[in-house]
Design a protein around this motif. Structure first.
Motif, short mmCIF file in Angstrom:
data_model
loop_
_atom_site.label_atom_id
_atom_site.label_comp_id
_atom_site.label_asym_id
_atom_site.label_seq_id
_atom_site.Cartn_x
_atom_site.Cartn_y
_atom_site.Cartn_z
N LEU A 1 0.82 -1.21 0.00
CA LEU A 1 0.00 0.00 0.00
C LEU A 1 0.85 1.26 0.00
CD1 LEU A 1 -2.92 -1.05 2.35
CD2 LEU A 1 -2.86 -0.90 -0.14
N GLN A 2 2.17 1.09 0.27
CA GLN A 2 3.03 2.27 0.24
C GLN A 2 3.79 2.38 -1.08
OE1 GLN A 2 5.06 1.86 3.93
NE2 GLN A 2 3.30 2.74 4.99
N ASP A 3 3.64 1.38 -1.91
CA ASP A 3 4.37 1.37 -3.18
C ASP A 3 3.62 2.25 -4.18
OD1 ASP A 3 5.47 0.86 -5.63
OD2 ASP A 3 5.90 -1.23 -5.15
N SER A 4 4.08 3.50 -4.29
CA SER A 4 3.29 4.44 -5.08
C SER A 4 3.34 4.09 -6.57
CB SER A 4 3.78 5.87 -4.85
OG SER A 4 5.13 5.95 -5.27
N GLN A 5 4.42 3.48 -7.01
CA GLN A 5 4.51 3.09 -8.42
C GLN A 5 3.44 2.05 -8.73
OE1 GLN A 5 7.71 0.66 -9.66
NE2 GLN A 5 7.59 1.32 -11.79
N MET A 6 3.34 1.07 -7.84
CA MET A 6 2.36 -0.01 -8.00
C MET A 6 0.94 0.56 -7.98
SD MET A 6 2.78 -3.45 -8.06
CE MET A 6 3.73 -4.35 -6.89
N TRP B 1 -4.06 2.14 -10.74
CA TRP B 1 -5.09 3.13 -11.06
C TRP B 1 -5.17 3.32 -12.58
CZ3 TRP B 1 -9.41 5.00 -10.27
CH2 TRP B 1 -9.80 6.29 -10.66
N MET B 2 -4.01 3.39 -13.21
CA MET B 2 -3.95 3.51 -14.67
C MET B 2 -4.65 2.33 -15.34
SD MET B 2 -2.68 4.88 -17.53
CE MET B 2 -1.35 6.00 -17.14
N SER B 3 -4.29 1.12 -14.88
CA SER B 3 -4.90 -0.08 -15.46
C SER B 3 -6.41 -0.07 -15.28
CB SER B 3 -4.35 -1.33 -14.78
OG SER B 3 -3.11 -1.66 -15.32
N PRO C 1 6.26 6.09 -22.61
CA PRO C 1 6.77 6.49 -21.31
C PRO C 1 5.66 7.14 -20.50
CG PRO C 1 7.60 7.90 -23.09
CD PRO C 1 6.93 6.75 -23.72
N GLY C 2 5.62 6.83 -19.23
CA GLY C 2 4.64 7.46 -18.36
C GLY C 2 3.29 6.78 -18.37
N SER C 3 3.15 5.69 -19.13
CA SER C 3 1.87 4.98 -19.07
C SER C 3 2.15 3.51 -18.79
CB SER C 3 1.10 5.15 -20.36
OG SER C 3 1.86 4.64 -21.42
N PRO D 1 0.10 -4.86 -14.88
CA PRO D 1 0.85 -6.06 -15.28
C PRO D 1 2.30 -5.75 -15.66
CG PRO D 1 -1.29 -6.06 -16.30
CD PRO D 1 -1.14 -4.72 -15.65
N MET D 2 2.54 -4.57 -16.23
CA MET D 2 3.92 -4.24 -16.60
C MET D 2 4.78 -4.08 -15.35
SD MET D 2 2.84 -1.66 -19.65
CE MET D 2 4.38 -0.91 -20.04
N VAL D 3 4.23 -3.46 -14.32
CA VAL D 3 4.99 -3.31 -13.07
C VAL D 3 5.21 -4.67 -12.43
CG1 VAL D 3 4.93 -2.33 -10.75
CG2 VAL D 3 4.10 -1.00 -12.68
#
Ligand SMILES: Nc1ncnc2c1ncn2[C@@H]1O[C@H](COP(=O)(O)OP(=O)(O)OP(=O)(O)O)[C@@H](O)[C@H]1O
Ligand SMILES: [Mg+2]
Lengths: 275, 366, 291
Positions: free
Chosen positions: A53-58, A63-65, A218-220, A224-226
């Protein structure tokens, strides 16, 4: 058929379910493992959920997905429903064979081919038309709508074929113009299929690694990519925690949909009917 | 029966081809106002296709259809002054009975809600379904569904009501009850009605006039008794009820009677009135089984009799059908009523004589 | 055809033409160009210089595919692996589909749902789960060593065996579903008639059920085989460096070597190889969709 077959079937079914569910169960169990080693039990802990829950990248990728899946599923339901009506209700027309091929081929097309071909299309379009200017959410959305439409079309057209066509004729006979027949009669009757089609498209989009990897920019970065880049570096209990959350969400969602469908079914057969 | 001789529906030279094959061939019919008209025929003869052209779901390949003097051939189904009751009833499963009946009225802008509600309850009263207004179609029995479907198709006061196999989805017992009920409702409303059926009994019970169809063509049009008593072709005679048909040659032609001979019979056949054919013409002679009398002794006549052996007896309760085998090998059906329980009955292998009056036989030219 | 019908047809038609059909034409085109250090990283087929239109058709990429035996081996082993996995999948799925189709209606739906449920969770994560189970210090090896059956871990991860497991695991529902649909349509009275005529249960199965479920078997097999040939995630995560599969080769060609023209040629040849199975699948599916 005798008991031999059915007891053999039961054994086989049980083994099949163990095969299907044991790996998921193990994932869930080790998401509560204290140790960073994913395969050795070292006591109960929920710390990996905290870290997740602290992994902001994840979280950002999730959210993007989620956004892409929502928008792609919605568009795919519209296109897939139109495609089903064309295939089931419109009879023969010039180019129908080509049309059904374009609906069925994406169902089996290897993802690497779809991904590569769409990327090359977007590059060529950007070069000649200047649109889409960059690759990102929009291009992933287009790619997902395209392959999800095929799946929605399969689900919806099978429902449409079961539907009695004379219901639509009756509505026209009673004075409703074609567009009204669709919204007042066809749509409510096939609504459950639209719902399952939407859910299917949503999961397919949420799940896609290969196509998104080709057409994203880049930036999207999608979830699943992460996850993929993280598991390439080795097993991580954080991924187990993520898996547990996904399994939980998916199974409650599916079970709820199933339960609602069952309830609707049992309610409608409350009274004895003559058929 | 409220009918005038004014044509409400006119079908002129209508044909329908499906990929080059004719399902309906040059059909012309004129149906009067307030009449119940049945299209009767075997499976695949084109009844449904003709009905669907009237409703507008199929376009005629040739010909035109007029309702109340107006050519409706090019009007789309939702704008025709025609409503149809579907064979499967096609009740909208997601709407209540009341919503189903109101559907057609709601498609017209001219009604306010109150009017629609009043009309719906009036219609449900007419078909005795007012207590079921809030039910969904899958909570109704077959007969109830049919009544709702009928109310729905009457709601817009169509100029012509179309019924496709109206009793097709009902079991036999319910069928005869609903036949009378539906006729009562249609006559109470006074709507012109075209129905399609493959069941001759249903057509005879319900319709004022019947047209017999065969392979896309109209064979004969007439009242039920005309069709039964004076069939104009072998096909019609065989399709409606059971019949004995003899191949015969015209041997004697007089203004008030004629004689024919058949290789199956020893005695000549005599029919009243003249026959519109030259001497020596090959025709068919149809005699209905109930018009044939049976005796153990030879009847005291020269014409219209035959003898044979009882080969089979079908006991049908009120009456029995006797299958009598002639010397030529032909089998003839005769009907006997079972009015005495202790009667010394004719039984298998008994030699019997059959005879009929000279008003019983009908000459068939085709 | 009315204006309304025309517009309903044209929207999905145009979408699919633009985003499904046209891309293949572009892939085909780029498979004939040369890699370049530019953006985009390939040369143009048509060039215009000195009032001369030059068409640079470079068949070198295809030539290259057949000279470097990496590609030929990758194609062959992809087809072999996908075919073997499909057969295993069919053998596992058939009894499952059969048993479900013969269950009581209420149980039937629940069982079917249990088969499908895993596919609603992430594909990637389900494959990832097998890494932890199959690796050298993974669950199976740990268990077997603890039981004293083996004293050296068996290498399972990064083998073809792991790829078979992965494909069967991930694609099982795609095999079960068409089989189930097909077996449900099977008229039960046919089986009873065969039994009534004196056929033993296994004979009924071999002579009636199996031949009549051919369409379902073909559909299911194509749904597994075709995507499996081009599969990337499973060989990448479970197959290791040893397992050659063409989907992985294409991925590396594209992402690691950035050679778009060769990647395109790889895709075109893969598509040609899959044309027959795709046509087979299309024929079955078109019948399902339209009839
Ligand atoms: N949409 C269609 N396309 C092609 N042929 C058709 C179509 N509809 C009907 N036909 C053919 O036209 C002929 C007449 O069909 P129709 O449905 O009118 O028969 P019917 O008299 O209603 O028969 P039944 O009593 O079996 O319903 C049949 O041979 C049928 O196969
Ligand atoms: Mg019909």
């Amino acid at each position: 058929m005798g008991n031999k077959v059915s007891s053999f079937g039961k054994v086989f079914l049980t083994l099949g379910f163990i095969f299907l569910y044991l790996p998921i169960l193990i994932l869930i169990v080790f998401s509560f493992n204290e140790s960073k080693l994913v395969t050795v039990w070292a006591g109960f802990s929920t710390k990996w959920y905290g870290e997740l829950l602290q992994d902001s990248q994840m979280l950002g990728a999730a959210w993007m997905s989620f956004k892409i899946a929502f928008l792609a599923a919605s568009a795919a339901v519209v296109l897939g429903t139109m495609a089903s009506i064309i295939m089931v209700r419109m009879g023969q027309f010039k180019g129908k064979v080509a049309f059904t091929s374009m609906i069925t081929a994406p169902l089996v097309m290897p993802e690497v081919i779809t991904g590569l071909s769409l990327l090359l299309l977007f590059v060529a379009m950007a070069q000649t038309l200047g649109w889409p200017a960059g690759r990102g959410m929009l291009t992933i959305w287009i790619a997902h709508v395209t392959f999800c439409t095929a799946f929605v079309a399969v689900v919806v057209s099978s429902r449409l074929r079961e539907m009695d066509a004379s219901l639509e004729e009756a509505a026209r006979d009673l004075g409703a113009p074609p567009w009204k027949v669709f919204f007042l009669i066809t749509l409510p009757i096939i609504a459950p299929a639209l719902m399952s089609g939407w859910l299917l498209a949503f999961t397919l989009s949420l799940d896609d690694l290969v196509i998104a990897s080709f057409v994203s920019g880049p930036g999207s970065t999608t979830l699943p990519m992460v996850v993929y880049s993280s598991v390439r570096l080795g097993l991580s209990p954080k991924i187990n925690a993520l898996a547990t959350i996904i399994v939980l969400l998916a199974s409650t969602g599916v079970l709820m949909a199933w339960w609602l469908a069952r309830r609707a079914e049992t309610q409608s057969v409350k009274l004895p009917t003559h058929h | 029966m409220a009918q005038s001789n004014q044509a409400m529906l006119e079908i002129r030279q209508v044909s329908k081809l499906f990929s080059g094959v004719a399902a309906v061939k040059e059909v012309s019919l004129s149906i009067n106002k307030g009449e119940i008209f049945a299209l009767l025929g075997g499976s695949g003869c084109g009844k449904t296709t003709l009905l669907r052209m009237l409703a507008g779901f199929e376009n005629p390949s040739a010909g035109a259809i007029f309702i109340d003097g107006e050519d409706i051939s090019q009007i789309p189904p939702h704008k025709r002054p025609v409503n149809m009751m579907f064979q499967s009833y096609a009740l909208f499963p997601h709407m209540t009975v009341a919503q189903n009946v109101a559907f057609g009225l709601k498609q017209e802008k001219r009604y306010i809600n109150k009017e629609i509600d009043d009309k719906v309850s009036e219609l449900l009263g007419l078909v005795r379904m007012q207590d079921f207004a809030q039910r969904k179609p899958d909570q109704l029995s077959g007969g109830q569904r049919q009544r709702v479907a009928l109310a729905r198709s009457l709601a817009k006061q169509p100029k012509v009501l179309l019924l496709d196999e109206p009793m097709g989805a009902l079991d036999k017992k319910l069928r005869s009850q609903m036949q009378l009920e539906v006729v009562d409702i249609i006559e109470a409303v006074g709507v012109t009605c075209v129905m399609v059926t493959h069941d001759q009994e249903e057509a005879m019970t319900m319709a004022d006039r019947i047209s017999v169809m065969h392979e896309g063509e109209i064979m004969q049009v007439g009242t039920p008794s005309e069709i039964y008593e004076f069939p104009n072709s072998r096909h019609t005679a065989e399709f409606i009820g059971s019949v004995n048909i003899f191949d015969a040659t015209l041997t004697e032609l007089n203004p008030d009677y004629s004689r024919l001979s058949s290789t199956d019979l020893t005695a000549p056949i005599q029919v009243e009135a003249g026959i519109n054919a030259p001497l020596g013409a090959q025709v068919g002679v149809a005699i209905r089984p109930e018009k044939i009398a049976m005796s153990r002794t030879q009847p005291n006549v020269t014409d219209n009799w035959l003898t044979g052996v009882v080969e089979d007896i079908a006991y049908l309760g009120g009456h029995s059908v006797y299958y009598v085998k002639l010397a030529s090998g032909k089998r003839v059906m005769a009907m006997g009523t079972n009015n005495d329980r202790h009667e010394q009955k004719v039984t298998w292998q008994d030699p019997v004589y059959l005879h009929w009056s000279n008003t019983s036989a009908v000459v068939l030219y085709q | 055809m009315s204006w309304g019908q025309r517009s309903v047809i044209s929207v999905p038609y145009l979408w699919l033409t633009l985003f499904f059909l046209v891309p293949f034409v572009i892939v085909f085109k780029i498979s004939f160009s040369e890699m370049a250090y530019a953006i985009p990283p390939y040369t143009e087929l048509l060039s215009w210089a000195d009032q001369q239109l030059t068409v640079n058709l470079n068949i070198g990429n295809y030539f290259y595919l057949f000279t470097d035996d990496l590609y030929v081996r990758a194609y062959l082993s992809s087809i072999r692996i996908a075919a073997i996995a499909t057969v295993i999948c069919l053998i596992v799925a058939y009894p499952i589909a059969y048993t479900i189709a013969r269950a009581r209606p209420a149980t039937r739906n629940a069982l079917l749902m249990l088969v499908i449920l895993p596919s609603w969770t992430s594909f990637l994560i389900r494959i990832y789960a097998w890494v932890g189970i199959l690796k050298n210090n993974g669950l199976i090896n740990n268990l077997l060593m603890w039981l004293g059956i083996i004293d050296q871990p068996i290498a399972m991860l990064n083998t073809e065996f792991a790829v078979y497991i992965g494909i069967v695991y991930a694609y099982l529902p795609f095999m079960v579903l068409p089989l189930y649909t097909n077996l449900m349509k099977l008229d039960k009275s046919l089986l009873e008639a065969a039994a009534d005529l004196g056929a033993a249960p296994w004979k009924v199965f071999m002579t009636i059920t199996l031949p009549l479920s051919k369409a379902g078997m073909i559909a299911g097999s194509m749904l597994v085989f075709i995507p499996a040939v081009g599969e990337f995630v499973i060989p990448d995560m479970l197959g290791g460096a040893e397992t050659l599969m063409i989907g992985k080769v294409l991925w590396q060609e594209f992402f690691n070597n950035r050679d778009w023209p060769v990647a395109s040629a790889v895709a075109i040849v893969m598509l040609l190889l899959l044309l027959l199975p795709i046509t087979l699948f299309h024929r079955y599916q078109a019948r399902e969709l339209e009839s």
